[in-house]
Enzyme design. Structure first.
Site, PDB file in Angstrom:
ATOM      1  CB  ALA A  38      18.722  43.173  11.064  1.00 11.65           C
ATOM      2  N   GLY A  59      15.995  45.860  14.846  1.00  9.05           N
ATOM      3  CA  GLY A  59      16.437  46.988  14.026  1.00  9.05           C
ATOM      4  C   GLY A  59      15.269  47.881  13.617  1.00  9.05           C
ATOM      5  CD  GLU A  94      18.601  48.271  17.306  1.00 11.27           C
ATOM      6  OE1 GLU A  94      18.551  47.440  16.373  1.00 11.27           O
ATOM      7  OE2 GLU A  94      19.568  48.383  18.064  1.00 11.27           O
ATOM      8  CD  GLU A 114      17.524  43.203  18.353  1.00 17.23           C
ATOM      9  OE1 GLU A 114      16.759  43.164  19.339  1.00 17.23           O
ATOM     10  OE2 GLU A 114      17.546  44.145  17.544  1.00 17.23           O
TER      11      GLU A 114
HETATM   12  C1  3H9 Z   1      18.183  42.732  14.414  1.00 19.94           C
HETATM   13  O1  3H9 Z   1      17.280  43.454  14.154  1.00 19.94           O
HETATM   14  C2  3H9 Z   1      19.599  43.204  14.637  1.00 19.94           C
HETATM   15  C3  3H9 Z   1      19.707  44.680  14.868  1.00 19.94           C
HETATM   16  O2  3H9 Z   1      19.528  44.985  16.232  1.00 19.94           O
HETATM   17  C4  3H9 Z   1      21.081  45.197  14.582  1.00 19.94           C
HETATM   18  C5  3H9 Z   1      21.475  45.373  13.173  1.00 19.94           C
HETATM   19  C6  3H9 Z   1      22.848  46.032  13.021  1.00 19.94           C
HETATM   20  N1  3H9 Z   1      14.659  38.479   8.786  1.00 19.94           N
HETATM   21  O3  3H9 Z   1       7.507  34.360  11.973  1.00 19.94           O
HETATM   22  P1  3H9 Z   1       6.695  34.313  10.739  1.00 19.94           P
HETATM   23  C7  3H9 Z   1      10.512  35.603   7.832  1.00 19.94           C
HETATM   24  S1  3H9 Z   1      17.958  41.071  14.512  1.00 19.94           S
HETATM   25  C8  3H9 Z   1      14.419  37.635   7.771  1.00 19.94           C
HETATM   26  O4  3H9 Z   1       6.224  33.004  10.260  1.00 19.94           O
HETATM   27  P2  3H9 Z   1       4.576  35.726  12.078  1.00 19.94           P
HETATM   28  C9  3H9 Z   1      10.284  34.227   8.418  1.00 19.94           C
HETATM   29  O5  3H9 Z   1      11.417  33.425   8.284  1.00 19.94           O
HETATM   30  C10 3H9 Z   1      16.257  40.821  14.111  1.00 19.94           C
HETATM   31  N2  3H9 Z   1      13.269  36.928   7.655  1.00 19.94           N
HETATM   32  O6  3H9 Z   1       5.438  35.310  10.816  1.00 19.94           O
HETATM   33  C11 3H9 Z   1       9.112  33.738   7.610  1.00 19.94           C
HETATM   34  O7  3H9 Z   1       9.614  33.279   6.362  1.00 19.94           O
HETATM   35  P3  3H9 Z   1       8.932  32.035   5.624  1.00 19.94           P
HETATM   36  C12 3H9 Z   1      15.356  41.189  15.222  1.00 19.94           C
HETATM   37  C13 3H9 Z   1      12.358  37.069   8.612  1.00 19.94           C
HETATM   38  O8  3H9 Z   1       3.518  36.579  11.556  1.00 19.94           O
HETATM   39  C14 3H9 Z   1       8.286  34.999   7.359  1.00 19.94           C
HETATM   40  O9  3H9 Z   1       9.198  36.081   7.577  1.00 19.94           O
HETATM   41  N3  3H9 Z   1      13.981  40.827  14.876  1.00 19.94           N
HETATM   42  C15 3H9 Z   1      12.560  37.928   9.700  1.00 19.94           C
HETATM   43  O10 3H9 Z   1       4.230  34.526  12.876  1.00 19.94           O
HETATM   44  C16 3H9 Z   1       7.118  35.153   8.278  1.00 19.94           C
HETATM   45  O11 3H9 Z   1       7.575  35.021   9.621  1.00 19.94           O
HETATM   46  C17 3H9 Z   1      13.491  39.609  15.147  1.00 19.94           C
HETATM   47  O12 3H9 Z   1      14.138  38.788  15.731  1.00 19.94           O
HETATM   48  C18 3H9 Z   1      13.762  38.654   9.775  1.00 19.94           C
HETATM   49  N4  3H9 Z   1      14.028  39.521  10.787  1.00 19.94           N
HETATM   50  O13 3H9 Z   1       5.556  36.580  12.985  1.00 19.94           O
HETATM   51  C19 3H9 Z   1      12.067  39.391  14.718  1.00 19.94           C
HETATM   52  N5  3H9 Z   1      11.477  37.861  10.509  1.00 19.94           N
HETATM   53  O14 3H9 Z   1       7.514  32.478   5.356  1.00 19.94           O
HETATM   54  C20 3H9 Z   1      11.922  38.040  14.100  1.00 19.94           C
HETATM   55  C21 3H9 Z   1      10.623  37.013   9.918  1.00 19.94           C
HETATM   56  O15 3H9 Z   1       9.776  31.881   4.402  1.00 19.94           O
HETATM   57  N6  3H9 Z   1      10.590  37.822  13.545  1.00 19.94           N
HETATM   58  N7  3H9 Z   1      11.142  36.513   8.778  1.00 19.94           N
HETATM   59  O16 3H9 Z   1       9.026  30.897   6.582  1.00 19.94           O
HETATM   60  C22 3H9 Z   1       9.520  37.517  14.308  1.00 19.94           C
HETATM   61  O17 3H9 Z   1       9.548  37.504  15.517  1.00 19.94           O
HETATM   62  C23 3H9 Z   1       8.250  37.153  13.569  1.00 19.94           C
HETATM   63  O18 3H9 Z   1       8.599  36.794  12.270  1.00 19.94           O
HETATM   64  C24 3H9 Z   1       7.177  38.252  13.500  1.00 19.94           C
HETATM   65  C25 3H9 Z   1       6.035  37.807  12.575  1.00 19.94           C
HETATM   66  C26 3H9 Z   1       6.629  38.532  14.911  1.00 19.94           C
HETATM   67  C27 3H9 Z   1       7.735  39.532  12.939  1.00 19.94           C
END
Ligand code: 3H9
Length: 693
Positions: free
Chosen positions: A66, A105, A108, A128
């Site tokens: 999400a 998400g 999901e 999450e």
């Molecule tokens: C969810 O899914 C809830 C659902 O179950 C239910 C819904 C009803 N959203 O980490 P990076 C941005 S909860 C918004 O440096 P990497 C991040 O801030 C979500 N922004 O890259 C950064 O911005 P900036 C569950 C996001 O290559 C840029 O993307 N998912 C999100 O080292 C690059 O990120 C997670 O918790 C996001 N979801 O790693 C996954 N994710 O460049 C969270 C990233 O402006 N994300 N950004 O600073 C991660 O673990 C890592 O970002 C990922 C990439 C592994 C994907």
């Protein structure tokens, strides 16, 4: 190819529709992405020329979850649940094509597809929990139907990213397709599904795995027990466990309801707000407004460290772990040998615990060379001085380094207390001098304070931040001031903890309150662990402080079984009647009448002055932003991540309340409680640290 909306395209080849998402940086499920998915699938479903639908993403990853930045805002666009219903109930096969990470998400959504394929480097996870949440779009109900309750429990409570091969083994992915050829691989998989007339599997209907766990509550009880210490204080792991329990014990639709109820509770609570804030803070901390991304950096191919003590050795391990050769210089051979053998032993212990192969131990130790002469550092790109904290000694070292080390290298000090501007004056190149404040044990603790001095060049700062990332640290750029950011704030808490004991609390009262707040241990337990006699000698002791009195009674801390606490042979602490007596005598000598101190006062007196000091640090521009201070405290001092750091916590409880208390204490107890000007002005404007730009 036709555009569905700004982030989604649909193309049809040979009867297979390929819906492509392109929403950088991580294809998060923003309103536009959800709309694109809903419209894209609807359009492919309606098209009689389409027999199967593949969902694939552009960029570095499949949908990473999400859009966290949308949380807490007014919902708009298609709902994720509707999108999932469209995909799952589609009469044509739907296939998720995964590269990068399918997270939260994102996974999901993939779980509502009838099939999933991925490249070998793909990973899947439900992380999450790390932002204080649970998978709120059916993940906790569908995952155990594929992976079984035990594996699902592990995945949702750790948030681990599971590699494609393991996903294939557990049935989370149906087929691995060649790296770099995802789209074509997914299309041929779709054709195979059609040719073989494979039934369209809805994960929600596969009950065998959850039924197998039904009637076995011990799966959950044992898991809770085994992880009690790790999960202490956090709500999200427990809520995730309850959802898996619901998956096992309830029909799918009811389990889903329970998941949504618990998801909303977490989403609206302060823990998830704190953890989401930390997620962004950890990424912000690398951004330095006056140091652009294209600032030239110095390639670091060889590192020198001066001092083979605990600190020097730990620092050296960081570089060896990252494959960078290190030379450690000591003055005496026995000290050098001792230091090198400690490093070797540390590696071997890690290997014994199965976290390193002996081959890796050899490789890493081979990268560390000992030397007895500073001359051996002449061709290093980065030299870190880790000798003991004495200004004259440090200046002498830096003067020598200036004469020996090649021009263009970074000259760093690991001081935790001394003025780096002054250290820099010992060289003719102050622009090369910087503080790299590692935290003990340096090979374990994630935090690095990068301390910029007055004349430190931008190249040297950028290089330091870059190397910090390379060795796996989280670095905060701070300015020179006594204690820098972390210890400066710590000093506030330590002072108040001591004073509270003089006024009437017992050390174990203070420790308990801070432990319950979420710190791994309180300040007195911490002192016992570190050793009460650090820097103390019998000859110089004036018997003036509590510590002096305890040390004079040979109460030196955990190492000799008695300090503030008494310890048994397993190092379990219990309140000490001796310490209690010493404290009472101490108060009596000073004519202090002990008063009853509430837990609330203990907490406020320890924490609010820290928030106030943080405000002073911001006011003096010794930290770039409030969230950097929080990063320091979470990663270096055990501040519980679910409370977001002292500055976030200040905003949460309200700065007006902090200010009112600081004023009250200032009038009662003097100017150590003087409110910061920034705190005053924020309160006057009705703002918080979050509003600072
Ligand atoms: C969810 O899914 C809830 C659902 O179950 C239910 C819904 C009803 N959203 O980490 P990076 C941005 S909860 C918004 O440096 P990497 C991040 O801030 C979500 N922004 O890259 C950064 O911005 P900036 C569950 C996001 O290559 C840029 O993307 N998912 C999100 O080292 C690059 O990120 C997670 O918790 C996001 N979801 O790693 C996954 N994710 O460049 C969270 C990233 O402006 N994300 N950004 O600073 C991660 O673990 C890592 O970002 C990922 C990439 C592994 C994907």
């Amino acid at each position: 190819m036709s555009a569905i909306n700004s982030v989604t395209d649909l193309s049809i080849e040979d009867g297979i529709a390929v819906l492509t998402l392109n929403s950088p940086p991580v294809n998060a499920l923003s309103a536009a992405v959800r709309d694109g998915l809903a419209d894209g699938f609807r359009s492919a479903i309606a098209d009689p020329a389409v027999n199967a639908i593949v969902l694939v993403c552009e960029g570095k990853t499949f949908i990473a979850g999400a859009d966290i930045s949308e949380f807490g805002k007014k919902p708009s666009g298609a709902s994720l649940y509707d999108v999932q219903d469209i995909i799952e109930n589609c009469a044509k096969p739907t296939i998720a094509a995964i590269h990068g990470t399918a997270l939260g998400g994102g996974l999901e959504v993939a779980l509502t597809c009838h099939f999933r394929v991925g490249v070998p480097s793909a990973r899947c996870g439900l992380p999450e929990v790390n932002i204080g949440l649970l998978p709120g779009a059916g993940g906790t109900q569908r995952l155990p139907r594929i992976a079984g309750a035990a594996k699902a429990l592990e995945m949702v409570t750790t948030g681990q990213h599971v590699p494609a091969k393991a996903c294939l083994e557990m049935g989370l992915i149906d087929e691995i397709v060649p790296e770099g050829n995802l789209r074509a691989g997914a299309v041929s998989f779709a054709k195979k599904v059609l040719a073989e007339k494979r039934p369209l599997t809805k994960v929600r209907d596969s009950d065998a795995k959850v039924e197998a766990a039904r009637g076995h509550p011990e799966i959950f009880a044992d898991y809770r027990k085994a992880n009690a210490k790790k999960f202490r204080g956090f709500l999200a792991p427990e809520y995730n466990i309850r959802c898996i329990e619901a998956a096992v014990n309830l029909p799918f639709a009811e389990g889903l309801k329970e998941e949504r109820r618990l998801f909303l509770e977490l989403m609206n609570g302060s823990q998830s707000a704190a953890q989401r804030y930390v997620f962004f803070a950890e990424r912000q901390v690398w951004k330095m407004p006056d140091i652009p991304d294209d600032t030239p950096t110095i390639p670091v191919a060889k590192v020198g460290i001066i001092g083979a003590g605990t600190m020097g050795g730990g620092i050296a391990m960081n570089f060896a772990n990252a494959g960078i050769p290190v030379t450690i210089v000591e003055t005496a051979k026995d000290a050098l040998d001792r230091g090198l053998s400690v490093i070797h032993r540390n590696y071997e212990n890690t290997a014994k615990r199965g976290r390193l192969t002996m081959d890796e131990v050899e490789k890493r130790t081979a990268l560390i060379t000992g030397s007895l002469t500073l001359e051996d550092l002449k061709d290093c790109d980065l030299v870190i001085e880790a000798v003991f904290e004495n200004m004259d000694v440090k200046k002498e070292v830096f003067a020598k380094l200036d004469a020996i080390v090649k021009q263009g290298a970074v000259l760093a000090t690991n001081t935790s207390a001394l003025n780096i501007d002054e250290i820099a004056t010992a060289t003719k190149r102050p622009e090369a001098v910087i503080g790299l404040h590692f935290f003990s044990p340096a090979n374990v603790m994630r935090l690095l304070e990068v301390v910029r001095a007055d004349k430190t060049s931008k190249t040297v700062i950028a290089t330091s931040m870059q190397i910090a990332r390379r060795i796996g640290k989280i670095a905060a750029l701070v300015g020179v001031c006594p204690g820098f950011v972390g210890n400066r704030i710590l000093a506030q808490r330590q002072r108040e903890a001591q004073k509270l004991v003089l006024e009437g609390a017992m050390p174990w009262d203070v420790d308990r309150v801070l432990y319950e707040f979420g710190f791994p241990m309180g300040p007195f337990a911490m002192s016992d662990l570190a050793g009460l006699d650090i820097g103390w000698t019998k000859e110089k002791s004036k018997g003036e402080t509590l510590r002096d009195m305890l040390c004079e009674l040979d109460r030196r801390g955990q190492k000799n079984g008695k300090g503030f606490y008494d310890y048994d042979e397993n190092r379990n602490a219990k309140p000490s009647p001796v310490t209690e007596k010493v404290i009472e005598e101490f108060r009596a000598k000073r004519g202090i009448n002990a008063r009853k101190i509430s837990d609330e006062e203990i907490l406020e007196r320890c924490i609010y002055p820290m928030i106030n000091e943080g405000a002073k640090i911001l006011e003096e521009k010794k930290a770039i932003r409030a969230s950097d201070i929080d990063i320091v405290w979470i990663n270096g001092y055990g501040w519980p991540v679910y409370r977001g750091g002292p500055m976030f916590y200040g905003d949460l409880i309200g700065l007006a309340r902090v200010l009112a208390k600081m004023r009250e204490w200032q009038s009662q107890m003097g100017d150590v409680f003087k409110p910061s000007t920034l705190l005053e002005s924020l309160v006057a404007e009705g703002k918080g640290f979050k509003d600072l730009k």
